[in-house]
Design a protein around this motif. Sequence first.
Motif, PDB file in Angstrom:
ATOM      1  N   TYR A 135       0.824  -1.212   0.000  1.00  6.86           N
ATOM      2  CA  TYR A 135       0.000   0.000   0.000  1.00  6.86           C
ATOM      3  C   TYR A 135       0.855   1.258   0.000  1.00  6.86           C
ATOM      4  O   TYR A 135       0.509   2.270  -0.624  1.00  6.86           O
ATOM      5  CB  TYR A 135      -0.970  -0.001   1.190  1.00  6.86           C
TER       6      TYR A 135
ATOM      7  N   CYS B 261      -6.466   4.319   3.159  1.00  2.00           N
ATOM      8  CA  CYS B 261      -6.754   3.018   3.739  1.00  2.00           C
ATOM      9  C   CYS B 261      -7.422   3.264   5.083  1.00  2.00           C
ATOM     10  O   CYS B 261      -6.874   3.997   5.922  1.00  2.00           O
ATOM     11  CB  CYS B 261      -5.475   2.200   3.951  1.00  2.00           C
TER      12      CYS B 261
ATOM     13  N   SER C 126      -9.103  -1.715   6.604  1.00  3.07           N
ATOM     14  CA  SER C 126      -8.714  -2.090   5.248  1.00  3.07           C
ATOM     15  C   SER C 126      -7.838  -3.340   5.264  1.00  3.07           C
ATOM     16  O   SER C 126      -6.883  -3.428   6.050  1.00  3.07           O
ATOM     17  CB  SER C 126      -7.959  -0.940   4.578  1.00  3.07           C
TER      18      SER C 126
ATOM     19  N   GLU D 227      -5.570  -4.204   3.311  1.00  2.00           N
ATOM     20  CA  GLU D 227      -4.188  -3.900   2.941  1.00  2.00           C
ATOM     21  C   GLU D 227      -3.288  -3.651   4.136  1.00  2.00           C
ATOM     22  O   GLU D 227      -2.096  -3.955   4.104  1.00  2.00           O
ATOM     23  CB  GLU D 227      -4.149  -2.661   2.036  1.00  2.00           C
TER      24      GLU D 227
END
Length: 299
Positions: A68, A244, A248, A250
């Motif tokens: 990310y 994010c 999230s 990620e």
Amino acid sequence: MSGGRQQTLPQVWRAPGGRAELGAAGSDSDDDLLLAAAAAADPGQVQGFSEAAGSIWIYPTNLPVRPYQERMAGAALLANTLVCLPTGLGKTFVAAVVMYNFYRWFPAGKVLFLAPTKPLVAQQMEACGRVMGIPCRDMAEMTGGTQALGRQELWNTRRVFFLTPQIMVNDLSRGTCPAVDIKCLVIDEAHKALGNHAYCQVVRELSKYTNQFRVLALSATPGSDTKAVQQVISNLLIAQIEMCAEDSPEIQPYSHERLVEKIVVPLGEELVEIQNTYIKVSACISFLVSGSKCFITSV
């Protein structure tokens, strides 16, 4: 840079004939569209851009690579970006990567990191220097304790600056800041960019001299409502948002569960006395407002 990852990056600022030179290995179709749009929007030559350095961008791999962060850094190179990440998940890392690449791409350009307080300025300067290794001889910290004459010397001799927005506003108004040389502007705690905040003044003043600078805004909480977020986007000339949320997928591998412990601290004798007095006075005022008589026996 030792341990660095080098990736081909088509000409972001200019492409012959107004078209981006696509075809980077492993590039996504979305990235290609972004590059094409960037080239079409600004097909002219950008002063000070190094064709050789600008053919690649560098991302450090001497630390564990978080997908990310890599995605956000790559996006922020191409357009003015608001990066929203929960506290402790690497907004400063993303900023350091973007700053370093603009430092490379524009050998005579200036790169700025604005933070609202003196302690934050010092903290971010140390963090960015540790991540990307920008030479100390090219870096400068400027806060209220730095005299105007000293700042003018720094503007003339350094390239990467960490400063408060008030200092930036003052130096832009005095003409000591070389506005046309600024190529990258990072704004920490970007949610403060509302109304006539110094962040807003910086972007407005800078835009009077040049439109060839990148803005990277950082915030864990971009706004309390949609209207506030839109104000930040407009005031900082933001073109895209990379974010994010705390849930999230990620960021889950890098998040840590927060343990919240509630500790109730009893009031001391002095504070209890003040509290009791306040209650008595408040009660008296209420009686007076209602037309009743009130007598305070002790204070």
